[in-house]
Scaffold this motif. Structure first.
Motif: not given
Length: 94
Positions: A73-81
Motif C-alpha cells: 500500500t505504501w509503495l503504491k501510494e508513493r508511486l501515485a505521488g
C-alpha cells in the motif's frame, strides 16, 4: 597505469571491434569500459548482499518486520505521488 595482457578469441575480438566502431570509440576504450562496468556491477551486488545480510540479522535480533500488505500500500501510494508515512515495523504473531 599498469599493463595487462588479455588473449581474446578471434571471434570475440571481431565482435568487440564492431561494437566499438558502432559506439564511436576504440576497441581498447570499449574493453576498458566493459571491465569497469563489470567491476561496478560486482561491487554493487556485494553491497546489496551485505545490506540484505545486515537487515536479516536485524530481523532475527528484533523479530520486527513490515507486513507485505502495508508495504505494498505504501509503495503504491508513493508511486501515485502521494506523501505518505512509512509503515512501522512491528513483531508479528505466529
Amino acid at each position: 597505469m599498469s599493463t595487462t595482457t588479455i588473449r581474446l578469441p578471434d571471434e570475440l575480438k571481431a565482435r568487440v571491434a564492431k561494437a566499438a566502431e558502432a559506439a564511436g570509440t576504440t576497441s581498447h576504450n570499449f574493453i576498458l569500459e566493459a571491465i569497469a562496468e563489470k567491476a561496478e556491477l560486482a561491487e554493487r551486488r556485494a553491497d546489496f548482499h551485505a545490506l540484505a545480510e545486515q537487515r536479516y540479522a536485524q530481523f532475527l535480533d528484533t523479530g520486527e518486520s513490515i507486513a507485505w500488505e502495508d508495504a505494498r500500500t505504501w509503495l503504491k501510494e508513493r508511486l501515485a505521488g502521494k506523501r505518505v508515512k512509512r509503515p512501522a515495523a512491528r513483531k508479528r504473531a505466529r
